[in-house]
Design a protein around this motif. Sequence first.
Motif, PDB file in Angstrom:
ATOM      1  N   ARG A 112       1.192  -1.801   0.096  1.00 17.84           N
ATOM      2  CA  ARG A 112      -0.041  -0.456   0.211  1.00 17.84           C
ATOM      3  C   ARG A 112       0.567   1.525   0.382  1.00 17.84           C
ATOM      4  NH1 ARG A 112      -4.736  -1.361   4.535  1.00 17.84           N
ATOM      5  NH2 ARG A 112      -4.848  -3.553   3.474  1.00 17.84           N
ATOM      6  N   ASP A 114       1.202   4.275   1.325  1.00 17.90           N
ATOM      7  CA  ASP A 114       1.012   4.478   2.629  1.00 17.90           C
ATOM      8  C   ASP A 114       2.157   5.542   3.115  1.00 17.90           C
ATOM      9  OD1 ASP A 114      -1.352   4.130   4.383  1.00 17.90           O
ATOM     10  OD2 ASP A 114      -0.949   1.824   5.220  1.00 17.90           O
ATOM     11  N   TYR A 121       3.795   0.743   6.803  1.00 18.91           N
ATOM     12  CA  TYR A 121       5.177   0.097   5.732  1.00 18.91           C
ATOM     13  C   TYR A 121       4.438   0.438   5.199  1.00 18.91           C
ATOM     14  CZ  TYR A 121       6.955  -1.213  10.353  1.00 18.91           C
ATOM     15  OH  TYR A 121       7.381  -0.854  11.753  1.00 18.91           O
ATOM     16  N   ARG A 257     -14.856   0.636   9.885  1.00 11.63           N
ATOM     17  CA  ARG A 257     -14.082  -0.092   8.738  1.00 11.63           C
ATOM     18  C   ARG A 257     -13.628   0.397   7.369  1.00 11.63           C
ATOM     19  NH1 ARG A 257     -10.152  -3.083  10.052  1.00 11.63           N
ATOM     20  NH2 ARG A 257     -10.733  -4.061   8.677  1.00 11.63           N
ATOM     21  N   ALA A 279      -3.747  -0.752  15.545  1.00 13.13           N
ATOM     22  CA  ALA A 279      -4.924  -2.185  15.474  1.00 13.13           C
ATOM     23  C   ALA A 279      -3.756  -2.978  14.560  1.00 13.13           C
ATOM     24  CB  ALA A 279      -5.380  -1.134  14.169  1.00 13.13           C
TER      25      ALA A 279
HETATM   26  P1  AMP Z   1      -6.987  -3.936   6.749  1.00  9.54           P
HETATM   27  O1  AMP Z   1      -7.052  -4.266   5.678  1.00  9.54           O
HETATM   28  O2  AMP Z   1      -6.627  -2.441   6.464  1.00  9.54           O
HETATM   29  O3  AMP Z   1      -8.174  -4.210   7.792  1.00  9.54           O
HETATM   30  O4  AMP Z   1      -5.391  -3.824   7.796  1.00  9.54           O
HETATM   31  C1  AMP Z   1      -5.592  -5.229   8.494  1.00  9.54           C
HETATM   32  C2  AMP Z   1      -4.689  -5.095   9.647  1.00  9.54           C
HETATM   33  O5  AMP Z   1      -3.399  -5.421   8.720  1.00  9.54           O
HETATM   34  C3  AMP Z   1      -4.495  -3.803  10.534  1.00  9.54           C
HETATM   35  O6  AMP Z   1      -5.243  -3.885  11.152  1.00  9.54           O
HETATM   36  C4  AMP Z   1      -2.739  -3.821  10.623  1.00  9.54           C
HETATM   37  O7  AMP Z   1      -2.319  -4.574  12.023  1.00  9.54           O
HETATM   38  C5  AMP Z   1      -2.136  -4.299   9.900  1.00  9.54           C
HETATM   39  N1  AMP Z   1      -1.729  -2.870   7.832  1.00  9.54           N
HETATM   40  C6  AMP Z   1      -2.713  -2.351   7.772  1.00  9.54           C
HETATM   41  N2  AMP Z   1      -1.572  -1.198   7.021  1.00  9.54           N
HETATM   42  C7  AMP Z   1      -0.224  -1.506   7.186  1.00  9.54           C
HETATM   43  C8  AMP Z   1       0.621  -1.171   6.176  1.00  9.54           C
HETATM   44  N3  AMP Z   1       0.374  -0.437   5.779  1.00  9.54           N
HETATM   45  N4  AMP Z   1       1.788  -1.548   7.138  1.00  9.54           N
HETATM   46  C9  AMP Z   1       1.684  -1.872   8.535  1.00  9.54           C
HETATM   47  N5  AMP Z   1       0.622  -3.115   8.943  1.00  9.54           N
HETATM   48  C10 AMP Z   1      -0.653  -2.793   8.258  1.00  9.54           C
END
Ligand code: AMP
Length: 421
Positions: A112, A114, A121, A257, A279
Motif C-alpha cells: 500500500r 501509505d 509500511y 472499517r 490496530a
Molecule cells: P486492513 O486490511 O486495513 O484492515 O488491515 C488489517 C491489519 O493489517 C491492520 O490491523 C494492521 O495490523 C495491518 N496493516 C494495515 N496496513 C498496514 C501498513 N501499511 N503497514 C503495516 N501494517 C498494516
Amino acid sequence: MLVTGPRGTKDILPAASSNWQYIEKTVRDICRLYLYKEIRTPVFEHTELFLRGIGETTDIVEKEMYTFTDRGERSLTLRPENTAAVVRSFLENKLYAETLLNKLFYIGPMFRYDRPQAGRYRQFHQFGIEALGSKGPAIDAEVIMLAVQLLKKLGLDDLHLYLNSVGCPECRPVYREKLQSYLQEKTSNLCTDCQSRFDRNPMRILDCKKEKCAEQSQGAPQIVDCLCDECSEHFSQLKELLTLAGVEFTLNPRLVRGLDYYTKTAFEIQYAPLGAQSAVCGGGRYDGLVAECGGPSTPGIGFAVGIERILLALEKQNLLPEAANAIDVFIAPMGTAMQGMAFALLCNLRENSITAEMDFMEKGIKWQMKQANKYPARFVAIIGEDEAAQGKVMLKNMQTGVQELVDVNEIQQKIQLDMED
Ligand code: AMP
C-alpha cells in the motif's frame, strides 16, 4: 541510491528471521487447530478485481494502490489486501463445489502506498483467514475467537476487541440517509477528505481520526439503532456466543472499517501500547463480495492481522523467544591439510542429523574455540596431524571441559549418547 531499499520497505535480516518463523509457526498451529487450510495466491492481480472487490471510493483504491501496466498493456496491481484475491481464486477454482464451508488462511506481503512510520509500511505482511459459505453468527464467533486465541497464545495482553455491525444493503441505505441529514449542516467543519466522503461514503466520516471530524459526528445516529431484523438478530446472537466463549468486547458504533464490502459484523483488535498504529487485527463479514465478483451468492467472513505490528507488540512486551543458534559439534582442523578429514566428518555428522559446522575460514585454534563458544557448540572436534594419522579426533565437551581421543567412527555415537543424557 542502489544501496537503499525503496521507501516503506524493510529487510528481514537473519537476526530477526527466527522471530518471523516463530509467529508463522504459531499461526500455522492455530489454523491447524481450527481446521483452516492455507491458500497462496499471486502478489499481483488484475486491477479491476480490487476496484470491484474493495470499492472505488475507499482510501486503498483511491490513494494507496501500486498499479502498473505490464508489457502486454494489462493493468495490474500489487495486492493491497488479500480478501478479494482469495475470493477470485475461490471462484476461479470452484472451491465452492468441493465443500459447503471453505476455511482458508494466508500469510504474505501486501502493498500500500501509505505514509511510512513505525508500524506502517508500503510492503507489509498479513496473516488472514477467510471462511466462505456460512451466514450464521457462529462462524463469526469462531473467526473472532481464532484471532483472540492467536494473540493470547503469543502472550499478548492489553488487547481490546471492538465490535460493531455495519448492516446490509437493506438497512444501510436508510442509515446512510439518516447520517447524511445529521451531518448536512456540519460539512463545512469537516476535513477535506471527509467533505468528499459525505456523498460517496459518509460512514467513513465516523472513523476519521481528525479531532474536528470526530467532534462533528459526536452525536450522530448509530447504525446499531437502524439495523433490520435480520442484521439485528445476527448481531445479538454473535454477542451472546462471544460472551459464552468468555471473550470480552466493547461495542464501538464508530467502527465502520475501510473497505466497502463489509456487511453485518465488523471488528478490530487493538493493542493500545502501539499508539497511533494500535490496530493489530481487523475484519468483518462480506456477504455481498462473492456475488459482486461474479460468483454464486456466498456469505463470507474474515480478518487480517498485521505481522509487523504483532512483532512490535511482542518486542514491547519482551515476548520474543531467544533464537536457537546452538549446535552439537564444531569441527576445528589444525591446518589446511586436515580440511579433507574435517569436511568428511562434517558431511557424515549432518547425514546423521547432527547439527555440525566446521571452520571454513582457515583460522588458528584460538579463533576456532572462540567461534565454537559463540554458537555455542556442545562439542569441539579438534583434528590435529597426530590424531588424524590414527583416524582419531580430540573431542572436547564444552560444558565439562573434558576431552578425549575418539575414533572418527565413534564420534556420532558419543554425541548422541550425550544428547540422550
Ligand atoms: P486492513 O486490511 O486495513 O484492515 O488491515 C488489517 C491489519 O493489517 C491492520 O490491523 C494492521 O495490523 C495491518 N496493516 C494495515 N496496513 C498496514 C501498513 N501499511 N503497514 C503495516 N501494517 C498494516
